[in-house]
Design an enzyme around this catalytic site. Structure first.
Site, short mmCIF file in Angstrom:
data_model
loop_
_atom_site.label_atom_id
_atom_site.label_comp_id
_atom_site.label_asym_id
_atom_site.label_seq_id
_atom_site.Cartn_x
_atom_site.Cartn_y
_atom_site.Cartn_z
N ASP A 1 -7.41 -1.71 4.25
CA ASP A 1 -6.02 -1.49 4.49
C ASP A 1 -5.94 -1.23 6.12
OD1 ASP A 1 -6.25 -1.10 1.77
OD2 ASP A 1 -6.30 0.96 1.89
N HIS B 1 0.88 -1.28 0.00
CA HIS B 1 -0.13 -0.07 0.09
C HIS B 1 0.83 1.32 -0.05
CE1 HIS B 1 -3.60 2.41 0.70
NE2 HIS B 1 -3.12 3.09 1.48
N GLY C 1 23.00 21.03 -3.69
CA GLY C 1 24.01 20.09 -3.41
C GLY C 1 23.68 18.89 -2.88
N GLN C 2 22.48 18.83 -2.05
CA GLN C 2 22.10 17.62 -1.66
C GLN C 2 21.13 16.97 -2.63
OE1 GLN C 2 22.63 16.69 1.82
NE2 GLN C 2 21.63 14.81 0.58
N PRO D 1 33.96 25.36 -4.79
CA PRO D 1 33.94 26.33 -3.49
C PRO D 1 34.30 27.68 -3.98
CG PRO D 1 36.38 25.53 -4.13
CD PRO D 1 35.30 25.05 -5.15
N TRP D 2 34.30 28.85 -3.21
CA TRP D 2 34.29 30.08 -3.63
C TRP D 2 35.56 30.70 -3.62
CZ3 TRP D 2 36.62 31.89 0.83
CH2 TRP D 2 36.21 31.44 1.93
N GLY E 1 23.91 24.90 -0.96
CA GLY E 1 24.40 23.57 -0.88
C GLY E 1 23.25 22.64 -0.20
N LEU F 1 39.24 18.59 -0.20
CA LEU F 1 38.84 19.01 1.24
C LEU F 1 39.82 19.95 1.97
CD1 LEU F 1 36.91 15.71 2.37
CD2 LEU F 1 36.30 17.31 0.91
N MET G 1 20.03 22.54 -0.61
CA MET G 1 18.97 22.12 -1.43
C MET G 1 19.73 21.65 -2.71
SD MET G 1 15.79 24.12 -3.08
CE MET G 1 15.33 24.22 -1.29
N CYS H 1 43.24 26.46 -0.56
CA CYS H 1 43.19 25.36 -0.03
C CYS H 1 44.72 24.54 0.50
CB CYS H 1 42.55 24.21 -0.95
SG CYS H 1 43.22 24.12 -2.68
#
Length: 923
Positions: free
Chosen positions: A164, A128, A655-656, A593-594, A651, A695, A653, A728
């Protein structure tokens, strides 16, 4: 050896037990879902002794019946099981004769008598599509969306004589996306995960481990079946409720409103932000205010004055149009077909006939859907035509918008001739007079070769860090925008010209793109400077200059990607040839990245494209402009539409969703270690997509007393202050040998005081603003912690007293290993110096390696033996000897430990975007 034998016996015993616990099953249900459940249960070793499904419709058998009949499984097609509420004896007897131990009921639409439900030893289980006891009834998916539930899911329960209401065996949940429809929710989760769960449930029963959890009445609900007759939209309610009603009926049965006296069905709803595009008003019966037909669709207003957008409209005759074309949807002049086109039209008529086998003849007026076609038939039609006409851009939606054969052929011929091709790209630029030029900046999402607003109309400001002013508004993409971008990239890879292109031709396009970047290098550098705070001269040389070099380097690799032949053991007299092929992965996601917006784009996307993939790229939310300008140049370079897609946004919204998306096969990310861990987890849970991560870092730089002091000071300064410390591989901690420590600090301090902090567009500026305010505030806090822990603040440590986000170049000494600033990355212009005892090489190496990061490192010494000894023992992906920051497009770049894995640049980077296929031929 005894251990290995014992282990094998355990495996064999487990396997025997696995195959013993199998059941004789009756499948009662229908549809593709039922077909997949049937197929997977048989794969698991269960025996399906009978399939009970619905009669053929328009001469076409249900998919479950089709596959079962091929396997020789007994198939029964009963129109009904009961008459006037009583079981039909011959039907029940036919069922009992198969001898099932369990009834499995995937999407069963018929009422099954209780003497059938209870007959098997294990009873019956039913799928269901809701999280019972919520939304009991046949329209559960619809009501999940109509009610605006944040979670959806399904239940597998033991059938009883209620609706149900039986005990729960197993449940699964998923998040409901803001613009999910019945189709998207079903296809993304309820279908694939439901099949797995049905198979798992049967195995639990076979193993005697299946639970029976009574349903609570708390939160229980039952809503009626949604039909066309009761799906009219109530427009006198808030916009979100209207949106939920429309998406809850998309595509079946379809929510409708009355427009110009006609019943019009609404599809493709999404909420809008504050910005509503201009357009032409349209009166809609029952609406609180007129709708607006815009270039993106039909805007509807709720009683709360909030707005939503509808993409497509369907009229009572079945014709579907883009809502944006409501006022221009009159008949288009019909085209006359050439002889060759007539031949193709007849081939398409044969395809229609093959699908609509129940129709005697395909006439000009034959309607695809009124003749019994379903959604899977649409997919078949589109794919068969694409096979016939390679390179033709045809979408499922095109079938819905040209439902009769004559209209379909007209649409097809126009598409074949290129008459339906998009007009020359129109860009709604944001312009700015700066740096002695007028900079023209695209600001919308770039999807499938076009710039367009975010689906929800939302935008976000991008800020100039030099003075805190707003440069312009930039589209703020939604999950729906990501899905459209991924769909465009998938189509471009699978059926577009990019996937079939000769590698050398692909390289030619990338060379052309590099040439265009060089042609626009001053504009690109200016955008980098005002959006990221990069000093213009550095942006020109490095941000843009290295980006151009990167594309040229990988353009040269396109036709040099090779497999190899491998000798294998050959069992005579057989002769064998084994060879490998390097193949692209498919759709790749890139999240950058920025700190180097354009250069990070180039480092990842150039290798990705050279390997033959397509991509969806998310620039950093605070620095999106150079990526969108790059998108404009890709069109000018002739990169086919859909190959490159750029979706600016958050990120959390965008990126995920890229991490979770099932159609993405690789994600390349540069950013922080905590976010990298989250991305890796999401990629694993979604579809085990390939990942490369660059990273965080805390790169050590060791300076020995026998160094060239002038060079060590100059390069040490660069190792920290290059690009304002937003680098970095910046040297996060300098270890200076005790005997030269004080002199080194004195000379560094002299150089820091000479640095000019100011406008990044001023050619004499050494040090521009930090990228954004939140980062600026974090750096000040970092310095405050350093002081509190007892480090000596020799210089700086504060924000510069002027507009913008300027940080003083900072110098700390007397930094002990336990201190926060000795362990954590600042990502800013903060030099952290510790001294080490003369001659203590191994001691300083232990301190340098005492970090979870391993991105880069450096050593300064005139002793080549010492340099080689130290470089071998430094635990980092890059080691600089008597230099620093010296990267090159041909040299692989990437870290160890929690600095990530995978490589950018060099030949190694190509392997991140390729897969190896082994082929063995016997001849």
């Amino acid at each position: 050896m005894l251990f290995n034998v014992t282990k094998c016996l355990c495996i064999l015993n487990t396997r025997d037990n696995y195959y013993q616990n199998k059941l004789r099953l009756a499948l009662i249900g229908q549809s593709l879902f039922g077909q997949e459940v049937y197929t997977n249960l048989r794969k698991q070793g269960h025996r399906v002794v009978g399939v009970f499904t619905v009669p053929d419709r328009d001469g076409k058998a249900d998919p479950l019946a089709v596959v079962a009949e091929k396997d020789g499984t007994p198939v029964f097609k009963f129109p009904r099981w009961r008459v006037k509420g009583k079981p039909i004896p011959e039907v029940v007897e036919a069922y009992k004769a198969v001898g099932a131990e369990l009834n499995v009921m995937p999407f069963c639409s018929q009422f099954i008598p209780m003497n059938v439900i209870d007959h098997p030893a294990h009873g019956s289980i039913i799928y269901h599509p809701s999280i019972l006891p919520l939304h009991r009834g046949a329209s559960a998916i619809n009501w999940t969306l109509i009610q605006g539930d944040k979670k959806a899911g399904f239940s597998i329960f033991w059938a009883d004589d209620g609706l149900d209401t039986g005990p729960i065996l197993l449940q699964r949940e998923c998040h409901v996306e803001p613009n999910d429809t019945v189709d998207s929710l079903y296809n993304r989760f309820l279908f694939p995960e439901g099949i797995k769960a049905m198979v798992e449930s049967v195995q639990l029963i076979a193993d005697g481990k299946a639970p029976r959890v009574p349903q609570t009445e708390e939160g229980a609900s039952y809503e009626g079946i949604q039909k066309k007759s009761n799906s009219k939209v109530n427009l006198a309610q808030p916009a979100e409720a209207i949106h939920n009603w429309i998406r809850g009926h998309d595509k079946v049965p379809g929510a409708w409103a009355v427009i110009d006296g006609r019943t019009v069905t609404l599809y493709g709803s999404s909420m809008l932000g504050e910005s509503v595009p201009a357009g032409q008003p349209l009166e809609i019966e029952g609406a609180s205010q007129p709708g607006v037909v815009t270039k993106n669709g039909l805007v509807l207003y709720g009683s709360d004055s909030k707005a939503l957008m509808v993409k497509n409209l369907q009229f009572e005759d079945g014709k579907m149009i883009s809502a944006a074309k409501y006022f221009s949807s009159g008949d288009t002049a019909r085209v006359e077909l050439t002889d060759d086109e007539k031949k193709i039209a007849e081939e398409i008529r044969d395809i229609w006939k093959g699908i609509l086998s129940n129709v005697a003849a395909i006439e000009e007026t034959t309607d695809f859907f009124k003749s019994g076609a379903a959604s899977m038939d649409v997919v078949r039609l589109v794919e068969e035509i694409k096979q016939r006409c390679v390179g033709l851009q045809l979408q499922n939606e095109d079938v819905y918008m040209a439902t009769t054969f004559q209209d379909f052929i007209q649409m097809f011929v126009r598409r074949l001739r290129g008459e339906d091709q998009e007009e020359e790209m129109v860009i709604d630029y944001a312009t700015k007079d700066v740096n002695n030029m007028t900079v023209k900046m695209p600001w919308q999402c770039f999807i499938n070769g076009k710039f367009e607003d975010a689906e929800n109309g939302k935008t976000a400001n991008t800020i100039n860090p030099a003075d805190g002013s707003v440069i312009c508004k930039v589209a703020y993409a939604s999950v729906g925008d990501v899905d459209r971008a991924v769909a465009a990239a998938k189509e471009a890879f699978e059926v577009g010209p990019w996937g079939r292109m000769n590698p050398r031709d692909r390289g030619t396009l990338l060379y052309k793109l590099a040439d265009l970047m060089e042609e626009h290098q001053e504009e690109l550098a200016t955008i980098e400077s005002i959006d990221s705070g990069a000093v213009y001269t550095l942006a020109l040389k490095t941000h843009v200059g290295m980006s151009i070099q990167t594309f040229r380097y990988f353009a040269g690799w396109c036709d040099k990607i090779q497999g190899k032949t491998i000798p294998i053991n050959q069992a005579r007299p057989n002769r064998n040839l084994t060879f490998t092929k390097k193949e692209p992965l498919g759709v790749c996601a890139i999240v950058i990245p920025w700190n180097y917006p354009l250069m990070m784009l180039a480092w990842k996307s150039a290798a990705c494209l050279a390997a033959g993939n397509t991509l969806v790229l998310k620039p950093a939310q605070v620095t999106p402009l150079s990526a969108l300008k790059f998108a404009e140049l890709t069109v000018k370079a002739g990169i086919p539409k859909g190959v490159i897609n750029i979706v600016p946004g958050s990120g959390g919204m965008v990126g995920q969703r890229l991490s979770d998306h099932p159609d993405i096969r690789k994600l390349g990310f540069t950013g922080s270690t905590p976010i990298g861990k989250q991305i890796m987890k999401s990629c694993a849970l979604s579809n085990l997509k390939k990942v490369s991560l660059e990273l965080g870092g805390k790169s050590p730089l060791i300076i020995f007393s026998d160094c060239d002091m002038d060079k060590a000071v100059r390069m040490g300064m660069s190792s920290v202050f290059f690009n304002k410390g937003e680098n970095c591989i910046a040297a996060g901690r300098l270890f200076v040998e005790e005997s030269i420590h004080d002199e080194y600090i004195r000379r560094v301090l002299e150089e820091i005081k000479k640095m000019k902090v100011g406008d990044p567009l001023d050619r004499s500026t050494d040090h521009g603003p930090q990228n954004h305010k939140a980062h600026m505030d974090k750096l000040v806090e970092y310095c405050e912690v350093g002081v509190k822990e007892g480090a000596t603040l020799v210089y700086g440590g504060k924000q510069v007293d002027r507009p913008g986000f300027f940080m003083e170049p900072t110098l700390f000494t007397d930094v002990e290993d336990h201190m926060f600033i000795a362990k954590e990355e600042s990502f800013g212009p903060i030099m952290v110096v510790s001294k080490f005892k003369d001659g203590d090489i191994d001691g300083v190496l232990n301190r340098a390696n005492d970090t979870e990061f391993g991105l880069a490192s450096g050593v300064f010494t005139r002793d080549i033996n010492k340099a080689m000894y130290v470089s071998e023992r430094l635990d980092a992906g890059t080691v600089f000897v008597n230099t620093y920051n010296k990267t090159d497009v041909a040299s692989p770049f990437g870290g160890f430990k929690q600095s990530g894995f995978g490589k950018d640049l060099g030949e190694d980077a190509l392997n991140e975007y390729l897969r190896t296929k082994a082929v063995t031929v016997e001849y």
